[in-house]
Write a protein that holds these residues in place. Structure first.
Motif, mmCIF file in Angstrom:
data_model
loop_
_atom_site.group_PDB
_atom_site.id
_atom_site.type_symbol
_atom_site.label_atom_id
_atom_site.label_comp_id
_atom_site.label_asym_id
_atom_site.label_seq_id
_atom_site.Cartn_x
_atom_site.Cartn_y
_atom_site.Cartn_z
ATOM 1 N N GLU A 243 -24.813 -14.880 5.604
ATOM 2 C CA GLU A 243 -24.299 -15.770 6.615
ATOM 3 C C GLU A 243 -23.971 -14.950 7.859
ATOM 4 O O GLU A 243 -23.805 -13.737 7.790
ATOM 5 C CB GLU A 243 -23.047 -16.492 6.106
ATOM 6 C CG GLU A 243 -23.312 -17.349 4.868
ATOM 7 C CD GLU A 243 -22.052 -17.998 4.368
ATOM 8 O OE1 GLU A 243 -20.976 -17.702 4.928
ATOM 9 O OE2 GLU A 243 -22.137 -18.792 3.431
ATOM 10 N N PRO A 244 -23.855 -15.625 9.030
ATOM 11 C CA PRO A 244 -23.504 -14.895 10.252
ATOM 12 C C PRO A 244 -22.217 -14.109 10.058
ATOM 13 O O PRO A 244 -21.236 -14.611 9.519
ATOM 14 C CB PRO A 244 -23.339 -16.022 11.281
ATOM 15 C CG PRO A 244 -24.191 -17.131 10.763
ATOM 16 C CD PRO A 244 -24.112 -17.043 9.266
ATOM 17 N N ALA A 245 -22.221 -12.853 10.479
ATOM 18 C CA ALA A 245 -21.079 -11.966 10.270
ATOM 19 C C ALA A 245 -20.745 -11.276 11.583
ATOM 20 O O ALA A 245 -21.549 -11.246 12.515
ATOM 21 C CB ALA A 245 -21.418 -10.938 9.190
ATOM 22 N N PRO A 246 -19.545 -10.707 11.694
ATOM 23 C CA PRO A 246 -19.182 -9.982 12.915
ATOM 24 C C PRO A 246 -20.150 -8.840 13.179
ATOM 25 O O PRO A 246 -20.717 -8.258 12.256
ATOM 26 C CB PRO A 246 -17.779 -9.470 12.597
ATOM 27 C CG PRO A 246 -17.267 -10.351 11.515
ATOM 28 C CD PRO A 246 -18.469 -10.742 10.707
ATOM 29 N N GLY A 247 -20.305 -8.521 14.468
ATOM 30 C CA GLY A 247 -21.167 -7.409 14.853
ATOM 31 C C GLY A 247 -20.655 -6.801 16.133
ATOM 32 O O GLY A 247 -19.572 -7.141 16.632
ATOM 33 N N LEU A 248 -21.424 -5.890 16.703
ATOM 34 C CA LEU A 248 -20.990 -5.185 17.902
ATOM 35 C C LEU A 248 -20.825 -6.117 19.105
ATOM 36 O O LEU A 248 -20.139 -5.766 20.068
ATOM 37 C CB LEU A 248 -21.992 -4.074 18.235
ATOM 38 C CG LEU A 248 -22.038 -2.920 17.222
ATOM 39 C CD1 LEU A 248 -23.077 -1.898 17.650
ATOM 40 C CD2 LEU A 248 -20.671 -2.263 17.075
ATOM 41 N N ARG A 286 -17.412 -2.910 11.465
ATOM 42 C CA ARG A 286 -16.322 -2.632 10.520
ATOM 43 C C ARG A 286 -15.816 -1.192 10.648
ATOM 44 O O ARG A 286 -14.616 -0.929 10.469
ATOM 45 C CB ARG A 286 -16.790 -2.892 9.085
ATOM 46 C CG ARG A 286 -17.048 -4.353 8.757
ATOM 47 C CD ARG A 286 -15.850 -5.196 9.019
ATOM 48 N NE ARG A 286 -16.049 -6.563 8.550
ATOM 49 C CZ ARG A 286 -15.414 -7.603 9.023
ATOM 50 N NH1 ARG A 286 -14.533 -7.442 10.012
ATOM 51 N NH2 ARG A 286 -15.644 -8.809 8.547
ATOM 52 N N ILE A 287 -16.701 -0.261 10.925
ATOM 53 C CA ILE A 287 -16.271 1.130 11.093
ATOM 54 C C ILE A 287 -15.353 1.247 12.310
ATOM 55 O O ILE A 287 -14.305 1.903 12.255
ATOM 56 C CB ILE A 287 -17.495 2.059 11.211
ATOM 57 C CG1 ILE A 287 -18.194 2.174 9.856
ATOM 58 C CG2 ILE A 287 -17.088 3.443 11.715
ATOM 59 C CD1 ILE A 287 -19.528 2.887 9.900
ATOM 60 N N VAL A 288 -15.734 0.607 13.409
ATOM 61 C CA VAL A 288 -14.853 0.618 14.584
ATOM 62 C C VAL A 288 -13.534 -0.056 14.261
ATOM 63 O O VAL A 288 -12.450 0.432 14.620
ATOM 64 C CB VAL A 288 -15.546 -0.081 15.775
ATOM 65 C CG1 VAL A 288 -14.582 -0.210 16.953
ATOM 66 C CG2 VAL A 288 -16.787 0.668 16.192
ATOM 67 N N GLN A 289 -13.590 -1.184 13.568
ATOM 68 C CA GLN A 289 -12.376 -1.919 13.227
ATOM 69 C C GLN A 289 -11.429 -1.081 12.384
ATOM 70 O O GLN A 289 -10.229 -1.019 12.642
ATOM 71 C CB GLN A 289 -12.751 -3.205 12.479
ATOM 72 C CG GLN A 289 -11.561 -4.097 12.147
ATOM 73 C CD GLN A 289 -11.992 -5.309 11.343
ATOM 74 O OE1 GLN A 289 -12.611 -5.171 10.287
ATOM 75 N NE2 GLN A 289 -11.692 -6.494 11.848
ATOM 76 N N GLU A 290 -11.975 -0.415 11.374
ATOM 77 C CA GLU A 290 -11.131 0.402 10.498
ATOM 78 C C GLU A 290 -10.566 1.601 11.251
ATOM 79 O O GLU A 290 -9.400 1.982 11.058
ATOM 80 C CB GLU A 290 -11.949 0.874 9.294
ATOM 81 C CG GLU A 290 -11.137 1.632 8.254
ATOM 82 C CD GLU A 290 -10.081 0.763 7.597
ATOM 83 O OE1 GLU A 290 -8.987 1.298 7.278
ATOM 84 O OE2 GLU A 290 -10.336 -0.442 7.409
ATOM 85 N N ALA A 291 -11.375 2.198 12.117
ATOM 86 C CA ALA A 291 -10.891 3.344 12.888
ATOM 87 C C ALA A 291 -9.751 2.926 13.820
ATOM 88 O O ALA A 291 -8.757 3.650 13.984
ATOM 89 C CB ALA A 291 -12.040 3.961 13.683
ATOM 90 N N LEU A 292 -9.865 1.763 14.447
ATOM 91 C CA LEU A 292 -8.799 1.268 15.312
ATOM 92 C C LEU A 292 -7.540 0.947 14.507
ATOM 93 O O LEU A 292 -6.416 1.203 14.952
ATOM 94 C CB LEU A 292 -9.261 0.025 16.063
ATOM 95 C CG LEU A 292 -10.331 0.237 17.144
ATOM 96 C CD1 LEU A 292 -10.755 -1.098 17.744
ATOM 97 C CD2 LEU A 292 -9.830 1.185 18.225
ATOM 98 N N THR A 293 -7.725 0.389 13.322
ATOM 99 C CA THR A 293 -6.571 0.095 12.469
ATOM 100 C C THR A 293 -5.846 1.373 12.089
ATOM 101 O O THR A 293 -4.614 1.456 12.136
ATOM 102 C CB THR A 293 -7.029 -0.644 11.197
ATOM 103 O OG1 THR A 293 -7.654 -1.872 11.566
ATOM 104 C CG2 THR A 293 -5.847 -0.944 10.287
ATOM 105 N N ASN A 294 -6.596 2.404 11.705
ATOM 106 C CA ASN A 294 -5.979 3.681 11.353
ATOM 107 C C ASN A 294 -5.246 4.290 12.546
ATOM 108 O O ASN A 294 -4.139 4.822 12.409
ATOM 109 C CB ASN A 294 -7.044 4.661 10.843
ATOM 110 C CG ASN A 294 -7.526 4.315 9.451
ATOM 111 O OD1 ASN A 294 -6.892 3.525 8.752
ATOM 112 N ND2 ASN A 294 -8.645 4.873 9.045
ATOM 113 N N ALA A 295 -5.872 4.210 13.716
ATOM 114 C CA ALA A 295 -5.238 4.765 14.906
ATOM 115 C C ALA A 295 -3.951 4.026 15.234
ATOM 116 O O ALA A 295 -2.957 4.617 15.670
ATOM 117 C CB ALA A 295 -6.203 4.705 16.088
ATOM 118 N N THR A 296 -3.943 2.714 15.022
ATOM 119 C CA THR A 296 -2.766 1.903 15.328
ATOM 120 C C THR A 296 -1.635 2.140 14.335
ATOM 121 O O THR A 296 -0.481 2.337 14.711
ATOM 122 C CB THR A 296 -3.145 0.412 15.337
ATOM 123 O OG1 THR A 296 -4.196 0.192 16.276
ATOM 124 C CG2 THR A 296 -1.950 -0.447 15.713
#
Length: 372
Positions: A243-248, A286-296
């Motif tokens: 199904e359609p999923a988040p992307g860049l 997802r990699i960007v999302q996780e990296a931002l979460t870790n940074a936050t």
């Protein structure tokens, strides 16, 4: 439950029709001879009725049906004259037994049939089958067991493949749930903490401060339970989403949410953007999302630079922050491990390490055309 009952009824009807068809064939081959109709003794009729009628229960009682067919055949051929094709009931029973997964039982019963036939052929003065007939008998019975066992194995592999695909899809959905909720709850927790800190600095300890404290505590507990329940799923390789999923394309939205939490996020792109496969697009996001979460949450970072580079063969995701480095993140290794597993599942790589000038850097390279 209704589906199972309907399936059982369908199987029972199919077995009954098979028994009737085989019974008609056996009767015709017994009664009809080259010179017309042949009289059949009562014992012959009883044995044909027992062996053919038993086939109606082959799915529910395969061992008992095979035994009945074996006994009936062993009595029928020496004692009944004229005889017909009653052996077909034993062949079908052996196939049914092996296809039900009872290969050993089918081999034992088939072996008893061969041993009995061999005794009648070579252990007595009569030779009703001859060498050619004996060879055909052994071949038919062996083939019935072998084909039944093969069908059982094929069916098991097909069912296992279907279960595996269903499990992978459930894991993919759970993993997406973990990523989306984990990121958003983290931002809620950070924003509530920042607002609470501002109110405390201004000396405001009223209802608003109490509400923010409750939001901060509840979000922390929710995040802990979410990671405890679903965090292990981050180690599971995912298939391409159906199904359609988040992307860049949603990267600006993701950056804006992080900015709202007090994190300065700079997003840049190198090279000419290309259309990415859904799995690659999702993994990069997802990699960007996780990296931002870790940074936050863990690094105390104030600024993060996100760079997306489109090369000739792969897309590069580079996230650098000015936080406290890898130390604060060590207790939450599933985040880095999950990012790495995403990259490796697509044939790519991921490096995560402290920056010489301070802070932390995550760099992933995802090939355009790796494993789907």
């Amino acid at each position: 439950m209704n589906g199972s009952r309907e399936s059982w009824r369908h199987g029972a009807r199919a077995d009954a029709l098979l028994a009737a068809g085989v019974g008609l064939f056996v009767v015709l081959t017994t009664v009809i001879g080259t010179d017309g109709l042949r009289p059949v003794p009562v014992l012959g009729w009883l044995l044909m009725l027992a062996a053919c009628g038993a086939l109606a229960f082959r799915s529910r009682f395969p061992v008992a049906v095979a035994v009945v067919a074996l006994v009936a055949s062993m009595i029928y051929y020496p004692a009944v004259n004229p005889d017909g094709a009653l052996l077909i009931t034993l062949i079908i029973a052996l196939y049914s037994l092996a296809s039900a997964g009872r290969t050993v039982a089918a081999a034992v019963i088939g072996g008893l049939a061969i041993a009995g036939s061999a005794f009648g052929e070579y252990g007595t003065d009569e030779s009703p089958l001859g060498d050619a007939g004996m060879f055909l008998l052994v071949s038919w019975l062996s083939a019935a067991v072998a084909i039944g066992a093969f069908m059982h194995s094929t069916r098991r592999e097909r069912e296992e493949a279907l279960r595996r695909r269903a499990t992978e899809e459930r894991l993919r959905i759970a993993r997406e749930l973990h990523d989306v909720l984990g990121h958003n709850i983290s931002l809620i927790n950070v924003q509530a903490g920042a607002a609470l800190h501002a109110l405390s600095r201004d000396g405001d300890d009223g209802p608003a401060a109490e509400a923010l404290a409750a939001i901060k505590e509840i979000s922390r507990e929710a995040l802990r339970e979410l990671r405890g329940t679903l965090g292990v799923l981050r180690q599971v390789d995912e298939a391409a989403p159906t199904e359609p999923a988040p992307g860049l394309r949603r990267l600006p939205e993701l950056a804006e949410r992080s900015r709202a939490a007090g994190l300065a996020v700079d997003v840049s792109t190198d090279g000419e953007p290309v259309g990415l496969r859904p799995a690659v697009d999702l993994a990069a996001y997802r990699i960007v999302q996780e990296a931002l979460t870790n940074a936050t949450r863990h690094a105390g970072a104030g600024r993060v630079a996100v760079r997306i580079g489109y090369g000739r063969d792969d897309v590069t995701v580079d996230v650098s922050d000015d936080g406290r480095g890898a130390g604060p993140r060590a207790g939450d290794g599933s985040g880095i491990d999950g990012m790495r597993s995403r990259a490796e599942a697509l044939g790519g790589t991921l490096d995560a390490a402290d920056r010489p000038e301070g802070g932390f850097r995550v760099t992933a390279r995802l090939p355009y055309g790796g494993p789907a």
